[in-house]
Design a protein around this motif. Structure first.
Motif, PDB file in Angstrom:
ATOM      1  N   THR A  16       0.947  -1.169  -0.006  1.00 46.67           N
ATOM      2  CA  THR A  16       0.110   0.016   0.066  1.00 46.67           C
ATOM      3  C   THR A  16       0.850   1.245  -0.062  1.00 46.67           C
ATOM      4  O   THR A  16       1.766   1.379   0.866  1.00 46.67           O
ATOM      5  N   ASP A  17       0.713   1.856  -0.793  1.00 47.04           N
ATOM      6  CA  ASP A  17       1.326   3.160  -1.320  1.00 47.04           C
ATOM      7  C   ASP A  17       0.654   4.453  -1.522  1.00 47.04           C
ATOM      8  O   ASP A  17       0.438   4.687  -2.534  1.00 47.04           O
ATOM      9  N   SER A  18      -0.093   5.017  -0.490  1.00 47.73           N
ATOM     10  CA  SER A  18      -1.136   6.105  -0.774  1.00 47.73           C
ATOM     11  C   SER A  18      -0.322   7.535  -1.153  1.00 47.73           C
ATOM     12  O   SER A  18      -0.970   8.337  -1.665  1.00 47.73           O
ATOM     13  N   VAL A  19       1.132   7.454  -1.027  1.00 47.64           N
ATOM     14  CA  VAL A  19       1.593   8.712  -1.300  1.00 47.64           C
ATOM     15  C   VAL A  19       1.649   9.107  -2.908  1.00 47.64           C
ATOM     16  O   VAL A  19       1.410   9.961  -3.287  1.00 47.64           O
ATOM     17  N   LYS A  20       1.454   7.879  -3.451  1.00 43.68           N
ATOM     18  CA  LYS A  20       1.432   7.859  -5.228  1.00 43.68           C
ATOM     19  C   LYS A  20       0.378   8.509  -5.464  1.00 43.68           C
ATOM     20  O   LYS A  20       0.454   9.255  -6.594  1.00 43.68           O
ATOM     21  N   GLN A  21      -0.859   8.869  -4.812  1.00 44.46           N
ATOM     22  CA  GLN A  21      -1.842   9.493  -5.228  1.00 44.46           C
ATOM     23  C   GLN A  21      -1.543  10.999  -5.368  1.00 44.46           C
ATOM     24  O   GLN A  21      -1.994  11.841  -6.053  1.00 44.46           O
ATOM     25  N   GLU A  45      -4.695   4.981   5.206  1.00 44.67           N
ATOM     26  CA  GLU A  45      -6.006   5.260   5.282  1.00 44.67           C
ATOM     27  C   GLU A  45      -5.959   6.849   5.336  1.00 44.67           C
ATOM     28  O   GLU A  45      -6.732   7.290   4.687  1.00 44.67           O
ATOM     29  N   MET A  46      -5.249   7.486   6.367  1.00 44.35           N
ATOM     30  CA  MET A  46      -5.180   8.701   6.444  1.00 44.35           C
ATOM     31  C   MET A  46      -5.069   9.619   5.390  1.00 44.35           C
ATOM     32  O   MET A  46      -5.550  10.551   4.725  1.00 44.35           O
ATOM     33  N   LEU A  47      -4.106   9.051   4.724  1.00 38.70           N
ATOM     34  CA  LEU A  47      -3.342   9.686   3.336  1.00 38.70           C
ATOM     35  C   LEU A  47      -4.396   9.594   2.236  1.00 38.70           C
ATOM     36  O   LEU A  47      -4.498  10.543   1.575  1.00 38.70           O
ATOM     37  N   SER A  48      -4.949   8.611   2.497  1.00 42.28           N
ATOM     38  CA  SER A  48      -6.120   8.350   1.238  1.00 42.28           C
ATOM     39  C   SER A  48      -7.494   9.210   1.416  1.00 42.28           C
ATOM     40  O   SER A  48      -7.817   9.910   0.355  1.00 42.28           O
ATOM     41  N   HIS A  49      -7.774   9.131   2.717  1.00 44.62           N
ATOM     42  CA  HIS A  49      -9.022  10.037   2.936  1.00 44.62           C
ATOM     43  C   HIS A  49      -8.861  11.445   2.560  1.00 44.62           C
ATOM     44  O   HIS A  49      -9.940  12.159   2.158  1.00 44.62           O
ATOM     45  N   HIS A  50      -7.321  12.106   2.794  1.00 47.07           N
ATOM     46  CA  HIS A  50      -7.467  13.489   2.912  1.00 47.07           C
ATOM     47  C   HIS A  50      -6.861  13.956   1.498  1.00 47.07           C
ATOM     48  O   HIS A  50      -6.570  15.231   1.278  1.00 47.07           O
TER      49      HIS A  50
END
Ligand SMILES: [Zn+2]
Length: 668
Positions: free
Chosen positions: A472-477, A634-639
């Motif tokens: 999981t790597d939400s930084v990518k978004q 999850e936090m990264l993704s939500h915001h």
């Protein structure tokens, strides 16, 4: 003798009032009562009497069964010298002829020892009492026993009394019984739950395949008494005794029932059952008990009861509990009572808190990895030998390589050169940037932890299988969005571990938090001086994810002129991360500036919310926003929407002024 049914057989008790006569000849006036207080054994005995468990001439017992008294006796020279040098025997025995001055002086020259004319008598009764407790069990006179004896023994070494200990009672008893009972007492488990490491016991059986020594003790990296490395998890026995020494060294004080029970369930009982002893002897210090001033741990009487109960399942129930340390008179009395009741067959009390401490879990895992080399019953097997031989690579390096490839293919990002004093593969691809990072366009700089892996492991081997493991790597978004908008981007991955050039493949703990923060701060400074400051960026946005955020703030605090170029700072703080403050005594406007420029998403369970239940957090913490979750990804993704919304507003003018903003100059 007829074999009595187990349930009607009694529990034995060794107690002899004469063991109280070992006292300080000249108590230190200012230091109060010495912790190894003669009243210790009486406090326990009195508790047993008050509970009606002892057939004492002064009380009438109403208990359905009472303890069977086993007389203590004097240990012989031969028995002592099976463990100690003759020098130790001669020294202790000679004390009765010394005068008080000499006793005082000799005691103060030794490591934590006091001496008196009665010391030889007490030391001989204490060791003899331990022997008789074990003999009573092996002879079938009692089913199990508790020996309320002093002075304690487990620190006493072959040639050196120390740590309140003169003769090492338990090893002396074990050797005597092995000799007397032969095959009926060949293999012995010594379980030491005294809060200190039993260095003397470890030494006595270090090469012995027939005595398994397991000690749970506070170690504090070798700072706790008896200081040094001997009590660490790497001391596992030698030669034929390899694997027969199991140290469970707590990294911190403050351990509680759940930590001890975890260690028992995961390590002690599997190993003990595999070893299959003929006799169990407990070196039972009660200084890990709640209330002990030396141990500072929180084991409850119920906790001791549960440990006793588990050990009673071994060796056909043949277990002798011998007192070692324990210095709070009340704590040792109620703990010893709980152990005695359990020995007599009562169920142990209830455990109030079944959740182990994080530090306790770390220790248990560390010991498991080490002992799995010797004990096939322990899973997981330590994989390091195999992976070393097969030249396996650490996945965090592979994942960063993969990320670099992905970011190159999709966003055109490539590695920035970073000069390092230390050679490590982990620095490769640590900093990636879009080729336009020096151009006159908005620049987004993101410092973040490595992406996360989650997966179900194989229940036996604990191996991760690729098809059950997720990255999981939400930084990518954020990177994707910024590049789409025509921003320049610098992405900095802060590894949790630096792979050495000569990787030994051992389990790697996360680098120390403060060390990581400091290193990241240095990296931020390097990047600023060599890349960021030189860029013509129209806007400057900084983002710190997790611990990296503290480093960012640390860097800004020390480098005033950077602040002038920053348009917005974003932070993501999970519940285990510290929240940095930003204030200077010399600059009243600093916290105002910080509040204005920052947007910090903080996990729902973070302590800052607990602390600010009634009043709003002060400006020095920045502009905080409570997140719905606690999980960083999850936090990264939500915001994403909120952050990109803010960024969009910030660069509005730039976008309308530069219609070709989406493309870099080279392509235009
Ligand atoms: Zn102790």
């Amino acid at each position: 003798m007829a074999h009595l049914p187990y349930s009607t057989s009694q529990t034995g008790l060794v107690y002899d009032v004469r063991m109280r006569f070992h006292v300080e000849v000249r108590p230190e006036v200012n230091q109060g009562v010495h912790p190894e207080d003669p009243r210790r054994i009486y406090a326990i005995y009195k508790e047993l009497v008050d509970a009606g468990l002892v057939d004492d001439p002064n009380t009438v017992s109403l208990a359905p069964s009472v303890l069977a008294r086993i007389p203590a006796r004097f240990v012989t020279k031969k028995e002592v010298c099976a463990v100690h040098s003759e020098r130790v025997w001669d020294l202790v025995i000679s004390l009765e002829h010394w005068d008080n001055d000499l006793l005082h002086e000799a005691g103060s020259n030794m490591d934590s020892i006091y001496l008196s004319k009665n010391t030889p008598m007490c030391a001989r009764l204490s060791a003899g009492g331990a022997i008789e407790a074990c003999r009573g069990i092996l002879n079938g006179h009692v089913k199990n026993a508790i020996a309320v004896i002093r002075p304690p023994g487990h620190h006493a070494e072959h040639n050196e009394p120390m740590g309140f200990c003169l003769f090492n009672n338990v090893p002396i008893a074990v050797k005597a019984c092995q000799k007397e009972f032969g095959d009926a007492c060949r293999k012995v488990l010594i379980l030491d739950w005294d809060v200190h490491h039993g260095n003397g016991v470890q030494q006595a059986f270090y090469k012995d395949p027939n005595v398994l020594y397991i000690s749970l003790h506070v170690h504090q990296g070798g700072k706790f008494y008896p200081a040094g490395p001997a009590g660490d998890h790497l001391h596992c026995g030698e030669g034929p005794g390899a694997g027969m020494n199991v140290n469970i060294p707590w990294r911190t004080a403050g351990m509680r029932d759940a930590d001890y029970l975890l260690a028992f369930q995961r390590i002690v009982m599997p190993i003990a059952q595999d070893f299959n002893p003929d006799l169990v002897v407990v070196s039972a210090g009660f200084d890990a008990a709640e209330g002990d001033m030396l141990g500072k741990c929180h084991v409850s009487p119920a906790g001791y009861g549960h440990m006793t109960r588990m050990l009673m399942s071994l060796a056909d129930g043949k277990i002798a509990v011998c007192l070692e340390g324990g210095y709070n008179l009340r704590s040792i009395a109620i703990s010893a009572l709980a152990v005695t009741r359990t020995l007599m067959g009562e169920p142990p009390g209830r455990i109030a808190n079944a959740v182990p401490t994080p530090s306790g879990v770390d220790t248990v895992e560390e010991v498991l990895r080490q002992q799995a080399k010797y004990w096939p019953c322990l899973f997981p097997r330590n994989p390091s030998e195999r992976t070393r031989e097969l030249k396996a690579e650490r996945l965090h390096d592979i994942v960063r390589d993969y990320q670099a490839a992905w970011l190159w293919e999709n966003l055109g990002m490539s590695s920035l050169f970073i000069a390092h004093s230390k050679a490590s593969r982990s620095f490769k691809n640590q900093v990636l940037a879009t080729p336009n990072h020096a151009e006159a366009r908005p620049l987004l700089v993101i410092f973040h932890d490595p992406p996360e892996l989650t997966g179900d492991t194989d229940p036996r081997t604990r191996e991760l299988q690729l098809h059950n493991t997720w990255l999981t790597d939400s930084v990518k978004q954020y990177l994707q969005w910024a590049v789409d908008q025509g921003f320049a981007v610098i992405d900095i991955n802060i590894p949790k571990h630096l792979t050495e050039v000569d990787d030994n493949h051992e389990y790697a703990e996360e680098a120390d938090a403060q060390q990581r923060i400091d290193e990241t701060e240095l990296l931020a400074k390097y990047l600023w001086e060599n890349y960021i400051e030189l860029s013509d960026a129209s806007h400057m946005f900084l983002m710190g994810v997790g611990q990296a955020y503290s480093s960012l703030i640390g860097f800004l605090k020390k480098n005033d002129r950077c602040r002038e170029r920053v348009d917005k700072i974003f932070g993501f703080i999970s519940d285990s991360c510290a929240l940095p403050s930003y204030r200077a005594t010399t600059d009243d406007f600093l916290d105002r500036w910080y509040k204005d420029k920052s947007k910090i998403f903080v996990a729902q369970n973070h302590y800052v919310w607990e602390r600010h239940k009634t009043k709003a957090p002060s400006r020095k913490w920045g502009s905080l926003q409570k997140s719905d979750g606690n999980d960083m990804q999850e936090m990264l993704s939500h915001h994403v929407k909120e952050v990109t919304g803010i960024l969009g507003v910030e660069v509005e003018h730039w976008q309308s002024d530069a219609p070709m903003a989406g493309a870099s100059e080279g392509e235009a």
